[in-house]
Design a protein around this motif. Structure first.
Motif, PDB file in Angstrom:
ATOM      1  N   ASN A   1      17.071 -85.953 -56.952  1.00 45.27           N
ATOM      2  CA  ASN A   1      18.114 -84.847 -56.453  1.00 45.27           C
ATOM      3  C   ASN A   1      17.579 -83.838 -55.369  1.00 45.27           C
ATOM      4  OD1 ASN A   1      20.371 -83.421 -56.631  1.00 45.27           O
ATOM      5  ND2 ASN A   1      19.578 -82.077 -58.012  1.00 45.27           N
TER       6      ASN A   1
ATOM      7  N   VAL B   1      17.036 -82.537 -66.247  1.00 45.55           N
ATOM      8  CA  VAL B   1      17.990 -83.302 -67.137  1.00 45.55           C
ATOM      9  C   VAL B   1      18.006 -83.122 -68.597  1.00 45.55           C
ATOM     10  CG1 VAL B   1      18.347 -85.656 -67.949  1.00 45.55           C
ATOM     11  CG2 VAL B   1      17.929 -85.236 -65.462  1.00 45.55           C
TER      12      VAL B   1
ATOM     13  N   VAL C   1      22.594 -83.384 -65.670  1.00 41.84           N
ATOM     14  CA  VAL C   1      21.777 -83.183 -64.585  1.00 41.84           C
ATOM     15  C   VAL C   1      21.967 -81.848 -63.969  1.00 41.84           C
ATOM     16  CG1 VAL C   1      20.609 -83.817 -62.204  1.00 41.84           C
ATOM     17  CG2 VAL C   1      21.725 -85.691 -64.119  1.00 41.84           C
TER      18      VAL C   1
ATOM     19  N   THR D   1      24.555 -87.187 -71.070  1.00 44.93           N
ATOM     20  CA  THR D   1      23.263 -86.685 -70.284  1.00 44.93           C
ATOM     21  C   THR D   1      23.809 -85.868 -69.071  1.00 44.93           C
ATOM     22  OG1 THR D   1      21.948 -88.706 -70.600  1.00 44.93           O
ATOM     23  CG2 THR D   1      21.499 -87.493 -68.456  1.00 44.93           C
TER      24      THR D   1
ATOM     25  N   CYS E   1      26.089 -78.129 -61.856  1.00 39.53           N
ATOM     26  CA  CYS E   1      25.944 -79.262 -62.444  1.00 39.53           C
ATOM     27  C   CYS E   1      26.132 -80.427 -61.433  1.00 39.53           C
ATOM     28  CB  CYS E   1      27.174 -79.614 -63.671  1.00 39.53           C
ATOM     29  SG  CYS E   1      27.055 -81.194 -64.347  1.00 39.53           S
ATOM     30  N   ILE E   2      24.860 -81.385 -61.326  1.00 42.88           N
ATOM     31  CA  ILE E   2      24.729 -82.414 -60.141  1.00 42.88           C
ATOM     32  C   ILE E   2      25.449 -83.641 -60.755  1.00 42.88           C
ATOM     33  CG2 ILE E   2      23.097 -83.823 -58.977  1.00 42.88           C
ATOM     34  CD1 ILE E   2      23.185 -80.606 -58.463  1.00 42.88           C
ATOM     35  N   ALA E   3      25.423 -84.122 -61.818  1.00 43.67           N
ATOM     36  CA  ALA E   3      25.990 -85.190 -62.653  1.00 43.67           C
ATOM     37  C   ALA E   3      26.034 -85.229 -64.210  1.00 43.67           C
ATOM     38  CB  ALA E   3      25.393 -86.421 -61.993  1.00 43.67           C
ATOM     39  N   ARG E   4      27.070 -85.726 -64.738  1.00 47.47           N
ATOM     40  CA  ARG E   4      26.925 -86.027 -66.283  1.00 47.47           C
ATOM     41  C   ARG E   4      27.117 -87.588 -66.547  1.00 47.47           C
ATOM     42  NH1 ARG E   4      32.103 -84.562 -69.481  1.00 47.47           N
ATOM     43  NH2 ARG E   4      33.492 -86.034 -68.519  1.00 47.47           N
ATOM     44  N   ILE E   5      26.447 -88.006 -67.433  1.00 48.16           N
ATOM     45  CA  ILE E   5      26.567 -89.458 -67.720  1.00 48.16           C
ATOM     46  C   ILE E   5      26.975 -89.515 -69.266  1.00 48.16           C
ATOM     47  CG2 ILE E   5      25.203 -91.686 -67.636  1.00 48.16           C
ATOM     48  CD1 ILE E   5      23.584 -90.196 -65.220  1.00 48.16           C
TER      49      ILE E   5
END
Lengths: 126, 126
Positions: free
Chosen positions: A57, A65, A75, A73, A115-119
């Protein structure tokens, strides 16, 4: 697999992140500084700190994370060592959300904005 | 848990992504269009397509995730329905890398330039 509120979660920190440091700088990398600051500060019970080499990132580091079995999850980016209390607070709230989904208003301000991403968990139904 | 080359992997697609579409637009969301285009195009064997509501990479959508048990997870952004062949090719290469780590030169150009984050497998040694 399902998780329960308070179960152990992992806090990964990218230790190779240079953030704004120039290439070839001799000083410790900002990612490693953040990791060490979190270790010194101490973390909430059942939050396990783990260094990782490059979370990719790089455009928005430093990066962490939050994850755990059966949880979403997350990030988060744009962090630095001045934000250890924020990270610790956010990690505790994450630990206390069985599925990893912390209500928006309960997330630290920095987490809301970075927030960069969530999974979803591997086990999530479609 | 370890993975083997060719084992089934998941391709998650954020179907709520608006990309550049204005709020309230009546047209289908670009994320949903990307998902449907991938379904129509067809995917390589052992790549399982899965729609997800919001991967929280809203600043750089449309967004996909490639993941599988025992592998590094990758988040890629700035995608649209014109890139289905690129996504399919990248997914096949990911499937063929037992640990999920595809050598840089073997990644599609778009993947090289638009990696949002990567996350180690839960089982990764420290």
């Amino acid at each position: 697999m399902s998780a329960a509120r308070g179960d152990e979660v992992e806090l990964l920190v990218c230790t190779t992140c240079r953030r704004d440091a120039p290439d070839g700088a001799e000083a410790a990398r900002p990612g490693a500084v953040l990791h060490d600051a979190l270790m010194s500060h101490g973390l909430p019970e059942n939050v396990r700190l783990k260094p990782v080499e490059c979370l990719s990132n790089c455009a928005a580091g430093c990066t962490i994370v939050l994850r755990g079995p059966g949880r979403w999850t997350y990030v988060y980016g744009n962090l630095d060592a001045s934000l250890v209390t924020v990270v610790a607070e956010g990690a505790a709230r994450y630990r206390d959300a069985a599925d990893g989904l912390v209500p928006w208003r309960e997330r630290p301000e920095h987490f809301r904005r970075n927030c960069i991403a969530r999974i979803p968990p591997l086990e999530a139904p479609e």
